[in-house]
Design an enzyme around this catalytic site. Structure first.
Site, short mmCIF file in Angstrom:
data_model
loop_
_atom_site.label_atom_id
_atom_site.label_comp_id
_atom_site.label_asym_id
_atom_site.label_seq_id
_atom_site.Cartn_x
_atom_site.Cartn_y
_atom_site.Cartn_z
N LYS A 176 0.74 -1.06 0.09
CA LYS A 176 0.03 -0.18 -0.07
C LYS A 176 0.67 1.08 -0.07
CE LYS A 176 -0.95 -0.44 5.08
NZ LYS A 176 0.49 -0.92 5.55
N ARG A 214 -5.18 2.19 12.28
CA ARG A 214 -4.81 0.77 12.39
C ARG A 214 -5.67 0.32 13.42
NH1 ARG A 214 0.40 1.38 10.33
NH2 ARG A 214 1.73 -0.76 10.18
N ARG A 234 12.91 -7.28 1.92
CA ARG A 234 12.93 -5.41 1.70
C ARG A 234 14.14 -5.16 2.97
NH1 ARG A 234 7.27 -2.45 3.07
NH2 ARG A 234 7.58 -3.02 5.52
N ARG A 260 13.80 -3.68 6.01
CA ARG A 260 13.78 -2.54 7.24
C ARG A 260 14.23 -2.91 8.71
NH1 ARG A 260 7.69 0.19 6.30
NH2 ARG A 260 7.99 -0.83 8.08
N ARG A 290 4.12 -8.23 13.65
CA ARG A 290 2.77 -6.07 13.11
C ARG A 290 2.04 -7.64 12.44
NH1 ARG A 290 8.48 -5.45 10.32
NH2 ARG A 290 6.47 -3.88 7.98
P1 ADP Z 1 3.92 -1.94 8.05
O1 ADP Z 1 2.62 -1.72 7.26
O2 ADP Z 1 4.96 -2.05 6.89
O3 ADP Z 1 4.06 -2.50 8.92
P2 ADP Z 1 4.13 0.99 8.58
O4 ADP Z 1 5.46 2.26 8.25
O5 ADP Z 1 3.16 1.64 8.30
O6 ADP Z 1 4.72 -0.48 7.56
O7 ADP Z 1 4.56 1.33 10.01
C1 ADP Z 1 5.81 0.54 10.67
C2 ADP Z 1 5.37 0.82 12.38
O8 ADP Z 1 5.31 2.34 12.23
C3 ADP Z 1 4.03 -0.13 12.68
O9 ADP Z 1 4.67 -1.80 12.94
C4 ADP Z 1 3.96 1.04 14.35
O10 ADP Z 1 4.82 0.41 14.82
C5 ADP Z 1 3.90 1.99 13.81
N1 ADP Z 1 2.58 2.30 12.61
C6 ADP Z 1 2.45 3.37 11.92
N2 ADP Z 1 0.97 3.66 12.18
C7 ADP Z 1 0.74 3.56 13.04
C8 ADP Z 1 -0.70 4.25 13.52
N3 ADP Z 1 -1.38 3.95 13.14
N4 ADP Z 1 -0.87 3.52 14.82
C9 ADP Z 1 0.26 3.65 15.48
N5 ADP Z 1 1.10 2.69 14.89
C10 ADP Z 1 1.89 2.83 14.32
#
Ligand code: ADP
Length: 184
Positions: A14, A89, A128, A130, A141
């Site tokens: 996404k 989320r 990936r 990261r 996750r």
């Molecule tokens: P991915 O979708 O691959 O897990 P993201 O970049 O969307 O990667 O998110 C990385 C991390 O950032 C998540 O595992 C979480 O810890 C935190 N995070 C991102 N967005 C939110 C959110 N809306 N609420 C809480 N934590 C978030």
């Protein structure tokens, strides 16, 4: 459609698609994950509070995210549209957003859900590299996604906003389908 939420598991693609589509439409791509990683790298107060959660693959507490989104959606460049990637989320974030958009006199035009089989997600994340893409954090996750985020599929279905997209295809095929959806 110019106000969109992208939903999907970690590794669903996404973020990549949000970036491409936001560029095409000339609207901001708002990724809470990117904002948090930037804050962590810069060691801002937000970053210092968020770091351990992100490193473990847990959601950061809502109070760290909600104000940030409120501010971001109030900015000038967000008035004509946006793609939200990684937010909401969980159901409380989604309720907050529903109320916030009402306050701001904005409407979400659609929610795109990226469907990808689990094994494909895991392979993509492992490839990936990261910092939070190690085996242990990835499985956490995915658990967090199933427990907290997946219920939003039903939530937005009930709001008549949900559109499912098969995310297990070539990048360009998915981008094309998204363009068709937003232009229809
Ligand atoms: P991915 O979708 O691959 O897990 P993201 O970049 O969307 O990667 O998110 C990385 C991390 O950032 C998540 O595992 C979480 O810890 C935190 N995070 C991102 N967005 C939110 C959110 N809306 N609420 C809480 N934590 C978030």
């Amino acid at each position: 459609m110019t106000k969109l939420i992208f939903l999907g598991a970690p590794g669903a693609g996404k973020g990549t698609q949000a970036q491409i589509l936001a560029e095409t439409l000339g609207i901001p791509h708002i990724s809470t994950g990117e904002i948090l990683r930037g804050a962590i790298a810069d060691e801002t107060p937000l970053g210092l509070k968020a770091k351990s959660y992100v490193d473990n693959g847990d959601l950061v507490p809502d109070d760290l995210i909600l104000d940030l989104i409120k501010q971001r959606l109030g900015e000038e460049d967000a008035q004509k549209g946006w793609i939200l990637d990684g937010f909401p989320r969980n159901v409380s974030q989604a309720d907050f957003l529903t109320n916030l958009l009402q306050q701001l006199n904005q409407n979400c035009d659609g929610v795109i859900n990226f469907d990808v089989p689990d094994q494909v997600l895991i392979d993509r994340l492992l490839g990936r590299g990261r910092k939070d893409d190690n085996q242990e954090t990835i499985s956490n996750r995915l658990v967090v996604y199933r427990q907290k985020t997946a219920p939003l599929i039903e939530y937005y279905q009930q709001h008549n906003l949900l559109k499912n997209v098969n995310g297990d295809r070539e990048l360009s095929q998915i981008s094309q389908e998204l363009e068709t959806i937003v232009k229809s």
